[in-house]
Design a protein around this motif. Structure first.
Motif, short mmCIF file in Angstrom:
data_model
loop_
_atom_site.label_atom_id
_atom_site.label_comp_id
_atom_site.label_asym_id
_atom_site.label_seq_id
_atom_site.Cartn_x
_atom_site.Cartn_y
_atom_site.Cartn_z
N PHE A 170 48.96 -10.85 41.27
CA PHE A 170 47.54 -11.00 40.99
C PHE A 170 46.91 -11.93 42.01
O PHE A 170 47.49 -12.95 42.39
N CYS A 184 42.26 -9.82 38.23
CA CYS A 184 42.20 -8.60 39.02
C CYS A 184 40.94 -8.65 39.86
O CYS A 184 39.92 -9.20 39.44
N ASP A 287 41.40 -1.18 42.78
CA ASP A 287 41.67 -2.32 41.91
C ASP A 287 43.05 -2.89 42.21
O ASP A 287 44.04 -2.15 42.33
N CYS A 289 45.02 -4.57 40.35
CA CYS A 289 45.98 -4.53 39.24
C CYS A 289 46.40 -3.13 38.86
O CYS A 289 47.38 -2.95 38.14
#
Length: 572
Positions: A170, A184, A287, A289
Motif C-alpha cells: 500500500f 489505496c 487502483d 490495491c
C-alpha cells in the motif's frame, strides 16, 4: 470603579484576546490547517457523514502546449473532521503557466480523487472543479493567516472490494495515517492533451439525397451586447466489477461575448456546425490495491471562446469523423424528436438547445460533445493504450450561465408556397450515465434532418413539487405548483406537445379531490398550479401521448409520476 481596577481590566482584556488567539492558532495547526492560503476539501460517506483518514490526490490540468493533460500537485489524508487542506502554493506554478498562455481569467481544471478503505470495501470519487488562475495567484500572495480560498464537499461512492491480505504494497500518503492503516490510491497510467483543434458547439446533418425547397441553419451567439459563461463538464468511466459512467464536474469555463453566427446546410452541403478552438484532455488511472480497477476520463481542457468558426471555414471532418468513431465503438441512438411542418414561403421551424438546460431540472445541461470519439480521431491508439470503447463513450457536457442571452439553435426555412415536412432525430450514444437520480444516455449537440418517416418513441414522466406547504388559517387555501417533464425515451430531450392528465387524491380516505388536464408546451416543462386546502395529498400525472401533425412521429403515453404533498394548517 477605582482607577487602578480599571487599568487592571484594560490590561486583562488584551491578554485574554492573546490567549484566545494563541489557543485558536494551536487548535488549527493541530488538526493540520495550514497557515498559508488553502483549499478545504471535506470528504463524506454516501450517507453524508465525514470521513477521517481518506486519501486525497489533487491533479492540476495543464494549459495548451503540454503533451500531458494533468500533473499531481498534492496528496494527503483527511483529519478527524474529515477535512484535507490543499495549500495554494502547490497549485500556483501551474496557475502561472495558464496566465502565460492567456487564460488568467478563465476557469481551469483541478481533479480531486478521493479514496477510502473500510475493511475490504473500496470507496472512491473522481471530482472535477475549476479555479481562476489570476485570482488564485493573487490570493496565494496574501499574508492573511489561515485564509480559506475555496471549500468543497466530495461524497464517496462504493466501487468494489480489495484483498488487504494479498501481499499488496500500500502506498503511504503524506502525512501518513495511523500505523498499519491500508491506503489505496489511483495511479496515473498515462495522460494526454491534444493539439489545438475545433470543438463543435452545435451541428446538423442533412440526410436528404435530392434537392429540397428548404434550407437549414445552426446558430450560436449572444444577444445584443450581453455576455455569458460557458461551462464544460468532464466525464469518467470507472471499470471495477462493472463499468459505470458519470459526470465528474467542471473542467473548464470561460466568459464570452460574440455576435450571432450561423452556418447553413442543405442536401449539397449536408453538415453544418459552429466550432470554437480548444484542446481536449484524457487520462487513465489504475487502483493500487486492485490492479483490475481502472478509470478513464475525458474533458475539454481549454477553449478560446472569443471566435466562432463554421464548417464552410474549417471543414466538416471534425463532425463526420467523430460520428464514425462513435458509431463504430459505442453505437448511435437516434431519438425521434420532432417533425418540421412548413406550408408557406418564409415559414420557419426553430428549436433552441436552451430549452434542455432551462427545463430539464434533473439534467441541467445544454448537450454533450463527443470528446472521447474526437480524441480517438486526433490521437494515435498505437502510441497510447486506449480502450477504444470506453474512450468513445466519454463526453463533455455543456452548460451556460444564463439561458436568456445565449443562442444555440437549429432552424429550417421554407422557400416556396408548398408543403415541406420532415423529421428531426436527436443523436445519442448507446451508453448510460446517471445524474441526479435519473438514468440518461448523452444526447449530442446536433440533429439528423431526415425525409418524412414513420417513428415511435416511449416517454418517461418526471414531476417535482413541494412535500410540505403551510396554509395560514386566516387566508384562502394556498396555490401549490408542480412541474412535470415528459422525456423522450431515456434521453434528456422533452416531447414537442401533448397533454397530461392529473389526479389529486386525499391520502387519508383515498377519495379523488380534483382532476384535470394540462397542456405540454413545445419541448418545455408543463406546469400545474392548484389550490389545495389543508390535508395530505397524492398527485398522479399521466402523459396522454402525442402524434405530430403529419403523423410521422408517435410519442406513447406514460405514467404515473407521483408526488406527495402535506398541506398543513397554521395559525395566523
Amino acid at each position: 470603579m477605582p482607577q487602578i481596577m480599571r487599568k487592571g481590566v484594560m490590561y486583562l482584556i488584551p491578554m485574554f484576546v492573546l490567549v484566545f488567539i494563541t489557543s485558536l492558532v494551536g487548535t488549527l495547526l493541530s488538526i493540520g490547517v495550514p497557515a498559508a492560503p488553502h483549499i478545504t476539501i471535506t470528504v463524506l460517506t454516501p450517507r453524508n457523514s465525514t470521513v477521517a483518514n481518506a486519501y486525497v490526490q489533487v491533479f492540476a490540468l495543464l494549459p495548451p502546449g503540454y503533451e500531458e493533460s494533468l500533473v499531481e500537485v498534492w496528496n494527503g489524508t483527511t483529519n478527524s473532521l474529515g477535512q484535507a487542506y490543499v495549500p495554494l502554493s502547490s497549485i500556483a506554478p501551474i496557475a502561472r503557466e495558464w496566465v502565460k498562455k492567456g487564460f488568467g481569467n478563465a476557469g481551469v481544471g483541478l481533479e480531486i480523487i478521493v479514496t477510502y478503505v473500510n475493511g475490504t470495501t473500496l470507496y472512491s470519487r473522481f471530482y472535477f472543479t475549476t479555479y481562476n488562475p489570476s485570482d488564485l495567484l493573487s490570493t496565494a500572495s496574501l499574508s492573511i493567516p489561515f485564509l480559506n480560498y475555496k471549500s468543497m464537499s466530495i461524497r464517496l461512492e462504493r466501487l468494489g472490494t480489495i484483498n488487504v491480505n494479498s501481499g499488496t504494497t500500500f502506498n503511504i500518503p503524506t502525512p501518513p495515517g495511523p500505523p498499519g492503516y491500508p491506503f489505496c490510491q489511483w495511479e496515473r497510467v498515462w495522460s494526454k492533451q491534444t493539439n489545438t483543434t475545433y470543438i463543435p458547439l452545435i451541428f446538423a446533418v442533412d440526410q436528404y439525397t435530392s434537392n429540397t425547397n428548404f434550407d437549414g441553419t445552426v446558430n450560436a451567439g449572444v444577444a445584443q451586447s450581453s455576455s455569458t459563461t460557458l461551462y464544460f463538464y468532464a466525464s469518467v468511466g470507472i471499470e471495477t466489477t462493472e463499468l459505470m459512467y458519470e459526470i465528474g464536474g467542471e473542467s473548464f469555463y470561460q466568459s464570452f461575448s460574440y455576435s450571432y453566427t450561423g452556418d447553413g446546410f442543405n442536401y449539397e452541403w449536408p453538415i453544418a456546425a459552429i466550432y470554437v478552438q480548444g484542446t481536449l484532455g484524457t487520462a487513465e488511472f489504475v487502483d493500487s490495491c486492485n490492479p483490475n480497477y481502472y478509470a478513464y476520463e475525458a474533458y475539454v481542457q481549454s477553449a478560446n471562446l472569443s471566435t466562432l468558426y463554421t464548417t464552410h471555414q474549417v471543414g466538416t471532418q471534425y463532425i463526420s469523423n467523430a460520428l464514425n468513431f462513435l458509431n463504430q465503438y459505442v453505437g448511435i441512438v437516434t431519438v425521434p424528436f420532432d417533425e418540421f411542418d412548413l406550408s408557406s414561403a418564409g415559414q420557419e421551424y426553430e428549436y433552441s438547445y436552451l430549452y434542455m438546460q432551462e427545463y430539464s431540472q434533473d439534467y441541467p445541461f445544454l448537450y454533450a460533445i463527443p470528446v472521447g470519439a474526437m480524441i480517438l480521431d486526433l490521437l494515435s491508439p498505437e502510441t497510447i493504450p486506449f480502450n477504444s470503447v470506453i474512450e468513445a463513450s466519454l463526453f463533455a457536457e455543456v452548460q451556460t450561465q444564463s439561458v436568456s442571452v445565449t443562442y444555440s439553435l437549429i432552424a429550417i426555412i421554407n422557400h416556396q408556397n408548398e408543403l415541406v415536412y420532415g423529421d428531426l432525430l436527436g443523436i445519442g450514444a448507446n451508453v448510460h450515465y446517471e445524474y441526479n437520480g435519473q438514468n440518461f444516455y448523452p444526447v449530442l449537440s446536433g440533429f439528423y434532418v431526415e425525409p418524412p418517416g414513420s417513428y415511435s418513441a416511449s416517454t418517461n414522466v418526471v414531476a417535482w413539487g413541494p412535500s410540505t406547504v403551510s396554509a395560514p388559517d386566516c387566508l384562502p387555501p394556498p396555490t401549490v405548483t408542480y412541474d412535470v417533464n415528459v422525456y423522450i425515451d431515456n434521453s434528456p430531450l422533452l416531447v414537442p406537445g401533448g397533454t397530461i392528465t392529473y389526479y389529486v387524491y386525499n391520502e387519508v380516505n383515498g377519495q379523488l379531490a380534483a382532476s384535470g388536464t394540462i397542456n405540454v408546451p413545445f419541448h418545455q416543462t408543463a406546469q400545474l398550479s392548484i389550490s389545495l386546502p389543508p390535508g395530505q395529498y397524492k398527485i398522479e400525472f399521466y402523459y396522454n401521448g402525442y402524434i405530430t401533425q403529419e403523423g410521422t412521429i408517435t410519442f406513447y403515453s406514460s405514467g404515473p409520476a407521483i408526488i406527495y404533498t402535506n398541506v398543513q394548517a397554521t395559525p395566523c
